[in-house]
Design a protein around this motif. Structure first.
Motif, PDB file in Angstrom:
ATOM      1  N   UNK A 165      -6.410 -11.295  15.590  1.00 42.32           N
ATOM      2  CA  UNK A 165      -6.989 -10.119  14.951  1.00 42.32           C
ATOM      3  C   UNK A 165      -6.677 -10.112  13.461  1.00 42.32           C
ATOM      4  N   UNK A 166      -7.605  -9.570  12.674  1.00 41.97           N
ATOM      5  CA  UNK A 166      -7.354  -9.324  11.257  1.00 41.97           C
ATOM      6  C   UNK A 166      -6.658  -7.973  11.189  1.00 41.97           C
ATOM      7  N   UNK A 167      -5.466  -7.945  10.627  1.00 46.28           N
ATOM      8  CA  UNK A 167      -4.610  -6.765  10.699  1.00 46.28           C
ATOM      9  C   UNK A 167      -4.329  -6.198   9.312  1.00 46.28           C
ATOM     10  N   UNK A 168      -4.434  -4.892   9.210  1.00 46.74           N
ATOM     11  CA  UNK A 168      -3.993  -4.159   8.034  1.00 46.74           C
ATOM     12  C   UNK A 168      -2.956  -3.167   8.537  1.00 46.74           C
ATOM     13  N   UNK A 169      -1.742  -3.254   8.025  1.00 43.68           N
ATOM     14  CA  UNK A 169      -0.708  -2.347   8.527  1.00 43.68           C
ATOM     15  C   UNK A 169      -0.118  -1.516   7.393  1.00 43.68           C
ATOM     16  N   UNK A 170       0.324  -0.344   7.750  1.00 44.40           N
ATOM     17  CA  UNK A 170       0.984   0.559   6.826  1.00 44.40           C
ATOM     18  C   UNK A 170       2.191   1.154   7.547  1.00 44.40           C
TER      19      UNK A 170
END
Length: 120
Positions: free
Chosen positions: A11-16
């Motif tokens: 998966x392409x992940x963007x985390x905060x």
């Protein structure tokens, strides 16, 4: 750790780490994301509060809530808010992969995967 695991699953992940930062990012471009994974216990707002905010912006956003034991939320309360799946931590790679796939594949059809995790 979660970002690494999800990336490893392809998966392409963007985390905060901040719930407010995550919400701000989602507000900028709600259609950029196909799925949101949240925890009930986060700084600045609870997972339930964040889920409500997300769903007010994009009502069809699939959300998975991962949490340890909580007096504030369970699978029934999560479902009532609009969360698509509820997973108890700790989770294995297989369990989170299966839950993500179930949520993404179910589309608008009501269903509610509940996962109980454990370390293997």
């Amino acid at each position: 750790m979660g970002e690494y695991l999800l990336t490893e699953l392809g998966y392409e992940v963007t985390s905060r780490t901040s719930s407010r930062a995550a919400l701000s990012l989602l507000k900028e471009d709600p259609h950029r994301f196909d799925l949101v994974i949240i925890d009930q216990t986060m700084p600045e707002m609870t997972g339930v509060e964040l889920a409500k905010e997300i769903l007010s912006i994009k009502p069809d956003m699939p959300i998975i809530m991962c949490t340890g034991f909580s007096h504030l939320v369970d699978a029934d309360k999560a479902k009532a808010v609009g969360i698509k799946a509820f997973a108890m931590k700790p989770l294995t790679k297989h369990e989170i992969a299966r839950t993500i796939r179930q949520v993404l594949d179910q589309g608008p059809t009501p269903g509610f995967p509940t996962v109980m995790g454990k370390i293997r």
